[in-house]
Design a protein around this motif. Structure first.
Motif, PDB file in Angstrom:
ATOM      1  N   LEU A 292       0.860  -1.183   0.000  1.00 18.07           N
ATOM      2  CA  LEU A 292       0.000   0.000   0.000  1.00 18.07           C
ATOM      3  C   LEU A 292       0.897   1.234   0.000  1.00 18.07           C
ATOM      4  O   LEU A 292       1.483   1.591   1.020  1.00 18.07           O
ATOM      5  CB  LEU A 292      -0.904  -0.001   1.236  1.00 18.07           C
ATOM      6  CG  LEU A 292      -1.726  -1.277   1.480  1.00 18.07           C
ATOM      7  CD1 LEU A 292      -2.620  -1.099   2.702  1.00 18.07           C
ATOM      8  CD2 LEU A 292      -2.552  -1.646   0.252  1.00 18.07           C
ATOM      9  N   ALA A 293       1.017   1.868  -1.158  1.00 17.10           N
ATOM     10  CA  ALA A 293       1.857   3.055  -1.299  1.00 17.10           C
ATOM     11  C   ALA A 293       1.000   4.295  -1.491  1.00 17.10           C
ATOM     12  O   ALA A 293       1.325   5.188  -2.271  1.00 17.10           O
ATOM     13  CB  ALA A 293       2.822   2.879  -2.469  1.00 17.10           C
ATOM     14  N   THR A 294      -0.116   4.344  -0.761  1.00 19.73           N
ATOM     15  CA  THR A 294      -1.070   5.447  -0.906  1.00 19.73           C
ATOM     16  C   THR A 294      -0.725   6.651  -0.038  1.00 19.73           C
ATOM     17  O   THR A 294      -1.350   7.698  -0.154  1.00 19.73           O
ATOM     18  CB  THR A 294      -2.488   4.960  -0.552  1.00 19.73           C
ATOM     19  OG1 THR A 294      -2.459   4.324   0.727  1.00 19.73           O
ATOM     20  CG2 THR A 294      -2.974   3.955  -1.580  1.00 19.73           C
ATOM     21  N   GLY A 295       0.269   6.503   0.855  1.00 17.57           N
ATOM     22  CA  GLY A 295       0.713   7.634   1.652  1.00 17.57           C
ATOM     23  C   GLY A 295      -0.181   7.937   2.841  1.00 17.57           C
ATOM     24  O   GLY A 295      -1.219   7.300   3.044  1.00 17.57           O
ATOM     25  N   GLY A 296       0.234   8.953   3.597  1.00 13.17           N
ATOM     26  CA  GLY A 296      -0.492   9.307   4.808  1.00 13.17           C
ATOM     27  C   GLY A 296      -1.173  10.658   4.750  1.00 13.17           C
ATOM     28  O   GLY A 296      -1.653  11.171   5.766  1.00 13.17           O
ATOM     29  N   PHE A 297      -1.230  11.264   3.543  1.00 13.65           N
ATOM     30  CA  PHE A 297      -1.768  12.624   3.420  1.00 13.65           C
ATOM     31  C   PHE A 297      -2.916  12.645   2.419  1.00 13.65           C
ATOM     32  O   PHE A 297      -2.937  13.425   1.479  1.00 13.65           O
ATOM     33  CB  PHE A 297      -0.660  13.582   2.982  1.00 13.65           C
ATOM     34  CG  PHE A 297       0.524  13.602   3.917  1.00 13.65           C
ATOM     35  CD1 PHE A 297       0.503  14.380   5.057  1.00 13.65           C
ATOM     36  CD2 PHE A 297       1.630  12.820   3.656  1.00 13.65           C
ATOM     37  CE1 PHE A 297       1.580  14.392   5.921  1.00 13.65           C
ATOM     38  CE2 PHE A 297       2.722  12.826   4.514  1.00 13.65           C
ATOM     39  CZ  PHE A 297       2.690  13.607   5.653  1.00 13.65           C
ATOM     40  N   ASN A 298      -3.892  11.783   2.630  1.00 12.67           N
ATOM     41  CA  ASN A 298      -5.003  11.639   1.688  1.00 12.67           C
ATOM     42  C   ASN A 298      -6.173  12.564   1.994  1.00 12.67           C
ATOM     43  O   ASN A 298      -6.793  13.105   1.079  1.00 12.67           O
ATOM     44  CB  ASN A 298      -5.500  10.200   1.676  1.00 12.67           C
ATOM     45  CG  ASN A 298      -4.402   9.186   1.463  1.00 12.67           C
ATOM     46  OD1 ASN A 298      -4.277   8.237   2.221  1.00 12.67           O
ATOM     47  ND2 ASN A 298      -3.577   9.376   0.443  1.00 12.67           N
ATOM     48  N   LEU A 299      -6.504  12.711   3.264  1.00 13.56           N
ATOM     49  CA  LEU A 299      -7.678  13.491   3.666  1.00 13.56           C
ATOM     50  C   LEU A 299      -7.266  14.603   4.620  1.00 13.56           C
ATOM     51  O   LEU A 299      -6.539  14.370   5.588  1.00 13.56           O
ATOM     52  CB  LEU A 299      -8.704  12.583   4.352  1.00 13.56           C
ATOM     53  CG  LEU A 299      -9.231  11.400   3.529  1.00 13.56           C
ATOM     54  CD1 LEU A 299     -10.115  10.516   4.402  1.00 13.56           C
ATOM     55  CD2 LEU A 299      -9.983  11.883   2.303  1.00 13.56           C
ATOM     56  N   ALA A 300      -7.745  15.802   4.346  1.00 13.44           N
ATOM     57  CA  ALA A 300      -7.464  16.918   5.251  1.00 13.44           C
ATOM     58  C   ALA A 300      -8.234  16.718   6.556  1.00 13.44           C
ATOM     59  O   ALA A 300      -9.416  16.376   6.550  1.00 13.44           O
ATOM     60  CB  ALA A 300      -7.865  18.235   4.599  1.00 13.44           C
ATOM     61  N   GLN A 301      -7.543  16.934   7.662  1.00 15.32           N
ATOM     62  CA  GLN A 301      -8.183  16.820   8.973  1.00 15.32           C
ATOM     63  C   GLN A 301      -8.773  18.173   9.363  1.00 15.32           C
ATOM     64  O   GLN A 301      -8.049  19.159   9.471  1.00 15.32           O
ATOM     65  CB  GLN A 301      -7.160  16.386  10.023  1.00 15.32           C
ATOM     66  CG  GLN A 301      -6.627  14.989   9.832  1.00 15.32           C
ATOM     67  CD  GLN A 301      -5.900  14.485  11.051  1.00 15.32           C
ATOM     68  OE1 GLN A 301      -6.360  13.618  11.777  1.00 15.32           O
ATOM     69  NE2 GLN A 301      -4.721  15.038  11.286  1.00 15.32           N
ATOM     70  N   VAL A 302     -10.056  18.188   9.585  1.00 17.24           N
ATOM     71  CA  VAL A 302     -10.741  19.412  10.008  1.00 17.24           C
ATOM     72  C   VAL A 302     -11.364  19.143  11.372  1.00 17.24           C
ATOM     73  O   VAL A 302     -12.162  18.213  11.521  1.00 17.24           O
ATOM     74  CB  VAL A 302     -11.825  19.819   8.997  1.00 17.24           C
ATOM     75  CG1 VAL A 302     -12.567  21.065   9.477  1.00 17.24           C
ATOM     76  CG2 VAL A 302     -11.202  20.058   7.620  1.00 17.24           C
ATOM     77  N   PRO A 303     -11.006  19.926  12.391  1.00 15.88           N
ATOM     78  CA  PRO A 303     -11.519  19.657  13.746  1.00 15.88           C
ATOM     79  C   PRO A 303     -13.020  19.911  13.856  1.00 15.88           C
ATOM     80  O   PRO A 303     -13.608  20.660  13.067  1.00 15.88           O
ATOM     81  CB  PRO A 303     -10.723  20.632  14.619  1.00 15.88           C
ATOM     82  CG  PRO A 303     -10.316  21.732  13.693  1.00 15.88           C
ATOM     83  CD  PRO A 303     -10.089  21.082  12.363  1.00 15.88           C
ATOM     84  N   LYS A 304     -13.624  19.281  14.854  1.00 17.79           N
ATOM     85  CA  LYS A 304     -15.069  19.416  15.043  1.00 17.79           C
ATOM     86  C   LYS A 304     -15.490  20.850  15.347  1.00 17.79           C
ATOM     87  O   LYS A 304     -16.636  21.231  15.089  1.00 17.79           O
ATOM     88  CB  LYS A 304     -15.520  18.496  16.179  1.00 17.79           C
ATOM     89  CG  LYS A 304     -15.441  17.009  15.850  1.00 17.79           C
ATOM     90  CD  LYS A 304     -15.966  16.159  16.989  1.00 17.79           C
ATOM     91  CE  LYS A 304     -15.921  14.676  16.650  1.00 17.79           C
ATOM     92  NZ  LYS A 304     -16.435  13.823  17.759  1.00 17.79           N
ATOM     93  N   VAL A 305     -14.559  21.645  15.881  1.00 17.89           N
ATOM     94  CA  VAL A 305     -14.901  23.029  16.200  1.00 17.89           C
ATOM     95  C   VAL A 305     -15.325  23.794  14.952  1.00 17.89           C
ATOM     96  O   VAL A 305     -15.999  24.829  15.033  1.00 17.89           O
ATOM     97  CB  VAL A 305     -13.708  23.732  16.892  1.00 17.89           C
ATOM     98  CG1 VAL A 305     -12.561  23.959  15.916  1.00 17.89           C
ATOM     99  CG2 VAL A 305     -14.124  25.045  17.532  1.00 17.89           C
ATOM    100  N   SER A 306     -14.972  23.297  13.769  1.00 17.31           N
ATOM    101  CA  SER A 306     -15.356  23.962  12.522  1.00 17.31           C
ATOM    102  C   SER A 306     -16.866  24.051  12.366  1.00 17.31           C
ATOM    103  O   SER A 306     -17.380  24.921  11.659  1.00 17.31           O
ATOM    104  CB  SER A 306     -14.752  23.225  11.331  1.00 17.31           C
ATOM    105  OG  SER A 306     -15.292  21.916  11.224  1.00 17.31           O
ATOM    106  N   GLN A 307     -17.587  23.144  13.029  1.00 17.04           N
ATOM    107  CA  GLN A 307     -19.045  23.129  12.917  1.00 17.04           C
ATOM    108  C   GLN A 307     -19.686  24.352  13.552  1.00 17.04           C
ATOM    109  O   GLN A 307     -20.848  24.662  13.279  1.00 17.04           O
ATOM    110  CB  GLN A 307     -19.592  21.850  13.556  1.00 17.04           C
ATOM    111  CG  GLN A 307     -19.094  20.575  12.890  1.00 17.04           C
ATOM    112  CD  GLN A 307     -19.485  19.318  13.652  1.00 17.04           C
ATOM    113  OE1 GLN A 307     -20.264  19.370  14.610  1.00 17.04           O
ATOM    114  NE2 GLN A 307     -18.946  18.170  13.246  1.00 17.04           N
ATOM    115  N   ALA A 308     -18.909  25.050  14.402  1.00 15.02           N
ATOM    116  CA  ALA A 308     -19.449  26.236  15.077  1.00 15.02           C
ATOM    117  C   ALA A 308     -19.097  27.536  14.357  1.00 15.02           C
ATOM    118  O   ALA A 308     -19.443  28.614  14.836  1.00 15.02           O
ATOM    119  CB  ALA A 308     -18.919  26.291  16.520  1.00 15.02           C
ATOM    120  N   VAL A 309     -18.422  27.446  13.227  1.00 15.20           N
ATOM    121  CA  VAL A 309     -18.065  28.650  12.475  1.00 15.20           C
ATOM    122  C   VAL A 309     -19.325  29.280  11.894  1.00 15.20           C
ATOM    123  O   VAL A 309     -20.179  28.577  11.321  1.00 15.20           O
ATOM    124  CB  VAL A 309     -17.070  28.300  11.342  1.00 15.20           C
ATOM    125  CG1 VAL A 309     -16.830  29.505  10.438  1.00 15.20           C
ATOM    126  CG2 VAL A 309     -15.762  27.802  11.932  1.00 15.20           C
TER     127      VAL A 309
END
Length: 404
Positions: free
Chosen positions: A109-126
């Motif tokens: 599996l050479a798909t790497g570790g940077f596939n999905l951006a991590q967005v914290p749950k606090v973003s839901q309160a923006v």
């Protein structure tokens, strides 16, 4: 990996969801450059051949470099072939894709570790009138809504975006959490030259005291700009970027920031000075001191006396938030129970011991400190292809393989 397997006469196929260099083509902003100098892109059977070894590749140049290597290696490549499921079978693995199903004895599996951006749950309160972007969605300052920008995260990505957006004339606020301060050059040499020469980049995963910690550290605050400028917090402050602490919460249109900014910055300064001390010691012990500039230490991170603990988005004119809060791998297609609670594959230097014949490649500190760099994947591929070849030989002989 394909090149290493071919050198061992191991039949294989490479499945690619898009084109060669797909992530660089489709998921990175146009002005992004490599953080490592051109000379530091040594791959099995291929090195940099241009006339600017100390420069930094642009995005189009990086795509062209990888295309050139693919033509040289000529792997058995299937493009536009996204994998939809991987399952364990009695004698290996089943790989389902948009172009059919493969059965194999071993799987990398050479798909790497940077596939999905991590967005914290606090973003839901923006507030809904504030635009939210990840680095995957960002393109340039002119594509942003008019007004101020809050960049959350101060590792390499956040620092680069803060630098670029502030220079465009926008007002940028940078929410700073844990970060790894670095200088582009030290004693007249690039920081990556020192990391390579001292052997720090070659430090193995089984030699570090806390591997979990080493694998989770943010990336160096570095950028590959032609003027070799720093993008540490002092450089950003000099541009006019406003520094605040880690984003702790959002309520009623206002942000709350951690009061630990000073401590976080002092720790980053301390760790940088420890690294520079280690470099100085190596230079003295190996007779290099006379051939480079004299030692020096960067100014401690400058902060205002009382960094703000809150911000009303409307009053501050914030119209965009960019979540430079890291990435994570995407194993949604992996139907084998080898993931830890955080969604990472459990492995021993790239060997998934819980599922013999399964390997990972291209992850942070996989086998060496440089594993996530173009310059590091070759050594890891050599090691893992050797292990894979031994596995296949033992399968043929009906003998179990010891993990080393």
């Amino acid at each position: 990996m394909s090149r290493c397997l071919a050198a061992r006469s191991i039949e294989h196929v490479v499945l690619e969801r898009g084109e060669v260099a797909n992530t660089w083509r489709t998921e990175r902003w146009p002005s992004l450059t490599l953080l490592t100098p051109n000379w530091q892109s040594r791959l099995p059977g291929f090195t940099y051949e241009g006339n600017d070894p100390h420069g930094f590749r642009t995005l189009p140049e990086t795509v062209a470099f990888l295309e050139h290597y693919a033509r040289l290696v000529s792997p058995p490549l299937r493009t536009h072939c996204p994998v939809t499921a991987v399952r364990r079978t009695a004698d290996g693995y089943e790989v389902a894709s948009g172009q059919g199903t493969w059965h194999c004895k071993a799987l990398v599996l050479a798909t790497g570790g940077f596939n999905l951006a991590q967005v914290p749950k606090v973003s839901q309160a923006v507030p809904p009138d504030i635009a939210q972007l990840t680095p995957v969605q960002y393109r340039n300052p002119h594509s942003l809504a008019p007004g101020g920008v809050l960049v959350v995260g101060a590792a390499a990505t956040g620092a680069q975006l803060a630098d670029e957006i502030q220079r465009s004339g926008r007002a940028v606020t940078l929410a700073v959490g844990e970060h790894v301060r670095a200088c582009r050059t030290y004693r007249g040499k690039d920081m990556q030259w020192w990391m390579d020469a001292t052997g720090l980049n070659d430090e193995r995963y089984d030699e570090v005291e806390n591997l979990t910690r080493a694998r989770s550290l943010p990336s160096f605050q570095l950028a590959g700009y032609p003027d070799r400028r720093n993008i540490d917090l002092n450089a950003l402050t000099s541009l006019g970027v406003k520094l605040v602490g880690r984003l702790a919460g959002i309520r009623d249109g206002s942000a709350q920031f951690s009061g630990s900014l000073r401590n976080v910055c002092e720790l980053a300064d301390l760790k940088l000075n420890r690294l520079l001390n280690r470099i100085d010691e190596w230079a003295a012990e190996n007779g290099v001191s006379g051939a480079v500039d004299a030692p020096h230490r960067p100014e401690p991170t400058r902060l205002e006396a009382s960094p703000p603990l809150g911000m009303d988005f409307a009053r501050a004119g914030i119209r965009t938030i960019i979540w430079a809060t890291g990435f994570r791998p995407d194993y949604s297609w992996l139907r084998i129970p080898v993931l830890d609670p955080k969604g990472n594959i459990r492995h021993d230097g790239g060997v998934v011991t819980e599922s013999p014949g399964l390997y990972v490649l291209g992850l942070t500190f996989l086998r060496r400190r440089k594993s996530s760099l173009i310059d590091g994947v070759g050594d890891d591929a050599r090691d893992l292809s050797a292990h894979l070849a031994a596995l296949l030989r033992h399968h043929q002989a009906g003998q179990p393989l010891r993990i080393r």
